[in-house]
Enzyme design. Structure first.
Site, PDB file in Angstrom:
ATOM      1  N   ASP A   1       0.822  -1.206   0.000  1.00 31.00           N
ATOM      2  CA  ASP A   1       0.000   0.000   0.000  1.00 31.00           C
ATOM      3  C   ASP A   1       0.864   1.267   0.000  1.00 31.00           C
ATOM      4  OD1 ASP A   1      -2.866   0.913   0.391  1.00 31.00           O
ATOM      5  OD2 ASP A   1      -1.923   1.929   2.087  1.00 31.00           O
TER       6      ASP A   1
ATOM      7  N   GLU B   1       2.087  -0.244  -4.777  1.00 32.37           N
ATOM      8  CA  GLU B   1       1.094   0.766  -5.146  1.00 32.37           C
ATOM      9  C   GLU B   1       1.793   2.114  -5.156  1.00 32.37           C
ATOM     10  OE1 GLU B   1      -3.125   2.899  -4.043  1.00 32.37           O
ATOM     11  OE2 GLU B   1      -1.690   2.410  -2.489  1.00 32.37           O
TER      12      GLU B   1
HETATM   13  C1  NOJ Z   1      -4.503   2.927  -0.897  1.00 33.31           C
HETATM   14  C2  NOJ Z   1      -5.630   1.966  -0.702  1.00 33.31           C
HETATM   15  O1  NOJ Z   1      -5.837   1.257  -1.900  1.00 33.31           O
HETATM   16  C3  NOJ Z   1      -6.822   2.783  -0.272  1.00 33.31           C
HETATM   17  O2  NOJ Z   1      -8.004   2.041  -0.298  1.00 33.31           O
HETATM   18  C4  NOJ Z   1      -6.526   3.345   1.082  1.00 33.31           C
HETATM   19  O3  NOJ Z   1      -7.568   4.215   1.475  1.00 33.31           O
HETATM   20  C5  NOJ Z   1      -5.217   4.131   1.093  1.00 33.31           C
HETATM   21  N1  NOJ Z   1      -4.167   3.473   0.377  1.00 33.31           N
HETATM   22  C6  NOJ Z   1      -4.736   4.322   2.492  1.00 33.31           C
HETATM   23  O4  NOJ Z   1      -4.252   3.106   2.993  1.00 33.31           O
END
Ligand code: NOJ
Length: 532
Positions: A206, A274
């Site tokens: 993440d 990500e």
């Molecule tokens: C990216 C995640 O995909 C999202 O759903 C989340 O709100 C944020 N990161 C914070 O963790």
């Protein structure tokens, strides 16, 4: 032309990732929220799609302020979802079916209920104080700098008891961890080992580019393009709060851990980062051959750009050109954070989009429900769940419409749950569900399966080289090549017919998004033909 189709390809290069949003896949306990036993009961469906790996959005204990992205224990399972035993069973059952399983590692922030944060906020001299990012107020008593939370408002929360602010890039319930602290770093890296030891096949990580902030926490520069109606986050450019060189060193440490569990083998553990950055900066997250970082820095460009042939042809070229020689591409078309592709481009065009996702060069990530063509979902005001929508209502930031439950059949609640689901189903679920689509040869589900089958049969699609053919008007066309095999993919991004590229004439047709055939590329048609 991009690619080296003659080399051996590990599973994560050949394969396709399927993202599951566990709250919304299958409920087995009857509480209206999906769970691990539910996912296990649907593994045959997932295997039947023809995907290779499952990525589960977070399943760890969480107060659910951000629906699992606020983790209160990195080594457990949220009771709503089940137990560690349920997890072990799911993992074994996935492996039995030849499916890999990736977890979602959330390193930038924990929940404010995590015992580490409870300790950290208990006093200024607590040994875990420095595991989070605490600062004195600015001279005027306000927040220490101008950073803005991704969900709107200052990224700093005042803590009355200890008289300092703590940093949260997302919700105040998601305090940022301090990766500059060696103990915190060691504790978090141990979390990776904990799950790798249990046998997981890797992680989606993440907001990886967020994990280290510039030394001294200087203000972010203002964004001259910001205007009201835009996400408040974008008032500033996140130059000092994200993408710091030290984060690359940490990604390399994560990779070294993953590689210690079997690099370059069928047991290779994969890291997917990500990362929202322009291509040149995204590409740096591959690291170098001597010091690799993540295997796949997520490429969100199809989500972030207009649906237009010239634009997409340009971004494919720019992306391919940005990749280091050792970097394997990847493509994403939907997620629990983005608008549904069928809501964005319409139902007919979503079929063309699926063909694009599954025929571009690189590992595709397919989001649950996109294989059914789920489109626009209206969430009544009293049913809104997403904190991003609640904090900045009415400007289109809500993510609930992409998080609605899977629809399995025409029974009550679409076979998702015995109870009322935590979010409403898509309105057309009685016709748009797995059971109904299985019976319809022309359904999105059967198109998706046919595409995945073809991808598996044709090395040109799975691992072949890429060569652009056209990117004009509404026509996007490209070739995929492996050995002597050459396939042409022609996609009509508009609803009026266009001429097929010259080289497609007389070629063997392998798959169309539309029934029947024509001498032209019909409106909203995607076509794959064999050239050689
Ligand atoms: C990216 C995640 O995909 C999202 O759903 C989340 O709100 C944020 N990161 C914070 O963790």
């Amino acid at each position: 032309m991009g690619g080296h189709s003659d080399k051996q390809h590990p599973w994560w290069e050949r394969g396709v990732v399927y993202q599951i949003y566990p709250r919304s896949f299958q409920d087995s306990s009857g509480d209206g929220v999906g769970d691990l036993a539910g996912i296990e009961s649907r593994l045959d469906y997932i295997a039947s799609l023809g995907v290779d790996a499952i990525w589960l959005s977070p399943i760890f204990p969480s107060p659910m302020a951000d629906f699992g992205y606020d983790v209160a224990d990195y080594r457990g399972i949220e009771p709503l979802f089940g137990t560690l035993e349920d997890f072990d069973r799911l993992l074994a059952a996935a492996h039995e079916r030849g499916l890999k399983l990736l977890l979602d590692f959330v390193p930038n922030h924990s929940s404010d209920r995590h015992p580490w944060f409870v300790e950290s906020r208990s006093s200024r001299d607590n040994p875990k104080r420095d595991w989070y990012i605490w600062r004195d107020p600015a001279p005027d008593g306000g927040p220490p700098n101008n950073w803005i939370s991704d969900f709107g408002g200052s990224a700093w929360e005042w803590d009355e008891a200890t008289g300092q602010y703590y940093l949260h890039a997302f919700l105040p319930q998601q305090p940022d961890l301090n990766w500059r602290n060696p103990q915190l770093k060691a504790a978090m890296l141990d979390v990776l080992r904990f799950w790798l030891d249990r046998g997981v096949d890797g992680f989606r990580i993440d907001v990886l580019w967020h994990i280290v902030k510039a030394e001294g926490l200087p203000d972010n520069p203002l964004n001259p393009e910001w205007h009201p109606g835009m996400n408040e986050r974008d008032r500033v450019l996140q130059a000092n709060s994200t993408d710091q060189p030290e984060a690359h060193a940490i990604a390399a440490e994560m990779r070294a851990i993953a590689d210690s569990y079997g690099a370059m083998s069928e047991r290779e553990r994969v890291l997917i980062g990500e990362i929202f950055l322009p291509f040149d900066r995204l590409a740096r997250w591959y690291g170098t051959p001597e010091r690799p970082e993540v295997h796949l820095p997520f490429n969100f460009s199809l989500i972030e750009n207009p649906w237009d042939a010239r634009t997409i042809a340009g971004l494919i070229a720019d992306y391919e050109a940005s990749l280091p020689e050792w970097g394997w591409p990847n493509w994403v078309l939907g997620s629990h954070d983005a608008a549904r592709i069928a809501a964005r481009v319409g139902e007919a065009q979503a079929r063309v989009a699926m063909m694009m996702l599954l025929t571009l060069r690189g590992t595709p990530t397919l989001y649950q429900g996109d294989e059914l063509g789920i489109g626009q979902v209206e969430i009544p005001a009293d049913k809104v769940q997403d904190p991003r929508e609640k904090r900045q209502p009415g400007i289109g930031l809500g993510r609930d419409p992409s998080r609605t439950p899977m629809a399995w059949d025409s029974s009550p609640n679409a076979g998702f749950s015995r109870a009322e689901p935590w979010l409403p189903l898509h309105g057309d679920w009685p016709g748009r569900n797995v059971a109904m689509e299985e019976q319809d040869a022309g359904s999105m589900l059967n198109l998706t399966r046919a595409l995945l089958r073809l991808r598996r049969q044709e090395p040109a699609l799975a691992v072949g080289d890429y060569a652009p053919v056209a990117g004009d008007g509404t026509l996007l066309a490209y070739e995929r090549r492996a050995g002597d095999s050459r396939l042409l993919v022609a996609l009509n991004l508009g609803d009026a017919a266009v001429a097929l590229p010259e080289l497609a004439h007389g070629a063997e047709r392998l798959l169309s998004t539309l029934p029947g055939e024509a001498n032209e590329l019909r409106g909203n048609e995607g076509l794959i033909v064999r050239l050689a």
